[in-house]
Scaffold this active site. Structure first.
Site, PDB file in Angstrom:
ATOM      1  N   GLY A  50      -3.259  -0.631  -9.021  1.00  0.00           N
ATOM      2  CA  GLY A  50      -3.198  -1.637 -10.082  1.00  0.00           C
ATOM      3  C   GLY A  50      -1.965  -2.480  -9.809  1.00  0.00           C
ATOM      4  N   ALA A  51      -2.140  -3.812  -9.882  1.00  0.00           N
ATOM      5  CA  ALA A  51      -1.082  -4.715  -9.399  1.00  0.00           C
ATOM      6  C   ALA A  51       0.308  -4.448 -10.002  1.00  0.00           C
ATOM      7  CB  ALA A  51      -1.525  -6.159  -9.622  1.00  0.00           C
ATOM      8  N   ARG A  92      -0.248  -2.829   1.081  1.00  0.00           N
ATOM      9  CA  ARG A  92      -1.486  -3.447   0.565  1.00  0.00           C
ATOM     10  C   ARG A  92      -1.264  -4.962   0.476  1.00  0.00           C
ATOM     11  NH1 ARG A  92      -4.551  -0.838  -4.386  1.00  0.00           N
ATOM     12  NH2 ARG A  92      -6.323  -1.811  -3.324  1.00  0.00           N
ATOM     13  N   GLN A 199     -12.895   3.240 -10.002  1.00  0.00           N
ATOM     14  CA  GLN A 199     -11.762   3.169 -10.947  1.00  0.00           C
ATOM     15  C   GLN A 199     -12.246   3.062 -12.398  1.00  0.00           C
ATOM     16  OE1 GLN A 199     -11.975   1.549  -8.061  1.00  0.00           O
ATOM     17  NE2 GLN A 199      -9.987   1.088  -7.172  1.00  0.00           N
ATOM     18  N   ASP A 240      -5.121  -9.274  -9.539  1.00  0.00           N
ATOM     19  CA  ASP A 240      -4.166  -8.854  -8.504  1.00  0.00           C
ATOM     20  C   ASP A 240      -3.314 -10.007  -8.003  1.00  0.00           C
ATOM     21  OD1 ASP A 240      -6.330  -6.661  -8.409  1.00  0.00           O
ATOM     22  OD2 ASP A 240      -4.557  -5.871  -7.375  1.00  0.00           O
ATOM     23  N   ASN A 250      -9.423 -10.277  -8.190  1.00  0.00           N
ATOM     24  CA  ASN A 250      -9.450  -8.971  -8.863  1.00  0.00           C
ATOM     25  C   ASN A 250     -10.419  -8.082  -8.093  1.00  0.00           C
ATOM     26  OD1 ASN A 250      -8.567  -7.262 -11.054  1.00  0.00           O
ATOM     27  ND2 ASN A 250     -10.623  -7.419 -11.886  1.00  0.00           N
ATOM     28  N   LYS A 251     -10.566  -6.858  -8.542  1.00  0.00           N
ATOM     29  CA  LYS A 251     -11.395  -5.865  -7.857  1.00  0.00           C
ATOM     30  C   LYS A 251     -12.760  -6.434  -7.482  1.00  0.00           C
ATOM     31  CE  LYS A 251     -10.536  -2.594  -6.759  1.00  0.00           C
ATOM     32  NZ  LYS A 251     -10.100  -2.453  -5.339  1.00  0.00           N
TER      33      LYS A 251
HETATM   34  O1  MRU Z   1      -7.625  -1.374  -5.771  1.00  0.00           O
HETATM   35  P1  MRU Z   1      -6.981  -1.248  -7.108  1.00  0.00           P
HETATM   36  O2  MRU Z   1      -7.477  -0.104  -7.907  1.00  0.00           O
HETATM   37  O3  MRU Z   1      -5.478  -1.306  -7.018  1.00  0.00           O
HETATM   38  O4  MRU Z   1      -7.437  -2.576  -7.886  1.00  0.00           O
HETATM   39  C1  MRU Z   1      -6.936  -2.800  -9.161  1.00  0.00           C
HETATM   40  C2  MRU Z   1      -7.506  -3.990  -9.839  1.00  0.00           C
HETATM   41  O5  MRU Z   1      -8.310  -4.709  -9.294  1.00  0.00           O
HETATM   42  C3  MRU Z   1      -6.963  -4.283 -11.207  1.00  0.00           C
HETATM   43  O6  MRU Z   1      -7.930  -4.913 -12.001  1.00  0.00           O
HETATM   44  C4  MRU Z   1      -5.743  -5.216 -11.085  1.00  0.00           C
HETATM   45  O7  MRU Z   1      -4.822  -4.713 -10.172  1.00  0.00           O
HETATM   46  C5  MRU Z   1      -5.086  -5.404 -12.396  1.00  0.00           C
HETATM   47  S1  MRU Z   1      -4.266  -3.967 -12.961  1.00  0.00           S
HETATM   48  C6  MRU Z   1      -3.507  -4.327 -14.414  1.00  0.00           C
END
Ligand code: MRU
Length: 351
Positions: A50-51, A92, A199, A240, A250-251
């Site tokens: 998560g960012a 990442r 997730q 992100d 985003n994801k």
């Molecule tokens: O690959 P991840 O689980 O780090 O991806 C996370 C996301 O896409 C979240 O939606 C994003 O980081 C926002 S978290 C507040």
């Protein structure tokens, strides 16, 4: 989160402590990081994810990497610090919070370069803790601004995990839901499972249940059907990296979700702190998209689901164009129908 996702344990000689999110919901276990290789792997392998949480881990990770530096000379100390930050930068590529936090640690070091190295280390320790505290405050403010957009009795769809687990404590997209609930609104949630790493199923539904929310889990391919049945009033997701024109990465799957929401006239909100904006890039096409290992797609819960030898493409993020976003909710306020001018006005106060 009653139990912090990420914290520092034991004063300036201590270590970083995170919930190992790869083990949830089966096991709630902590990982202690006392060297930068462990920090790097924790970020890369999504033990911390998560960012905003990645940004906090990067800041604490920087301190982990320099706290033992044995020199009184700033140039030697700076060389060590750059080795650490450049290494963490490779963990990442998409969440800009990682790079933002590392730059902030570097700037802090430069700003206090006249101080003895031991004092400088203490300042960097404080800076990392400050990043954590600020994130907690931002999450709360995002929640307050976002809750005003949610009517009583609404059903919210969310994707991936943008909750307490993904931040210093309260979340971004889920902060909006928590704040709406705390203000007495009766909220229901659809959580999308979020393949390949689940997730939504593993983390969001776990976290929402912990908070006593009414949550229903669906597979990602059920989204359009659930929307056409009229079950969803609005969508809220995290981000992100948000480009200067409001395009938001985003994801993977978020772009498709936004298209389907628009088709059904359902408002689509992105909730993110200011640290997730990257004003150096004009639009979403410049956002680096992480590609991850094939085995995340060919397996599910450790079980192989695809034949050996099949080719795999595994982009971890996609970009939601600003035109599909009803509003971006930040700790500084809400950007309705985002574009470059409005983003600039809220973040920099000009334009
Ligand atoms: O690959 P991840 O689980 O780090 O991806 C996370 C996301 O896409 C979240 O939606 C994003 O980081 C926002 S978290 C507040």
């Amino acid at each position: 989160m009653a139990i912090p996702t990420i914290e520092w344990e034991g004063g300036k000689d201590g270590r970083m402590k995170i919930i190992d999110q790869t083990l949830l919901p089966g096991e709630l276990k902590f990982l202690y990081c006392d060297d930068i290789q462990t920090v790097w792997r924790a970020i890369k392998e999504l033990k911390v994810r998560g960012a905003p949480a990645i940004g906090i881990a990067a800041a604490m990770g920087t301190y982990v990497g320099i706290k033992g530096a044995n020199t009184n000379n700033f140039e030697a100390f700076w060389k060590k610090l750059k080795e650490v930050t450049d290494y963490l930068r490779t963990s990442r590529p998409t969440a800009v919070n990682l790079f933002w936090a590392l730059e902030r640690m570097e700037h802090a070091a430069q700003a206090y370069s006249h101080e003895p190295v031991n004092t400088l280390k203490e300042m960097l320790f404080e800076e990392a803790l400050e990043i954590l505290e600020e994130d907690r405050d931002s999450s709360k403010a995002i929640g307050r601004f976002g809750a005003e957009l949610i009517r009583k009795g609404s059903t919210v769809m969310t994707y991936c995990n943008a909750g307490g687990l993904a931040t210093g404590g309260y979340g971004t997209a889920l902060a909006v839901i928590y704040a709406a609930k705390e203000s007495g609104k009766d909220i229901k949630v659809y959580a999308c499972e979020t393949r390949p790493l689940l997730q939504g199923a593993r983390l969001t539904s776990w976290e929402l249940l912990q908070h006593g929310l009414d949550v229903t889990l669906i597979c990602d391919n059920m989204v359009a059907h659930v929307m056409v049945e009229g079950r969803v009033d609005l969508v809220v997701v995290g981000a992100d990296r948000i480009a200067a024109n409001g395009d938001a990465a985003n994801k993977i799957g978020s772009y498709g979700l936004a298209i389907v929401a628009q088709e059904h006239g359902i408002p689509f909100y992105v909730a993110a702190p200011v640290s997730t904006f990257d004003l150096r890039i004009p639009s979403g096409s410049h956002i680096p998209i992480e590609e991850r290992s094939a085995h995340e797609v060919t397996t599910l819960g450790g079980q192989r689901t695809a034949p050996e030898g099949v080719k795999v493409y595994n982009p971890a993020f996609d970009v939601i164009p600003a035109r599909l976003i009803t509003a971006i909710i930040t700790e500084k306020g809400v950007i309705k129908e985002p574009d470059a001018k409005k983003v600039q006005r809220l973040l920099v106060g000009a334009g």
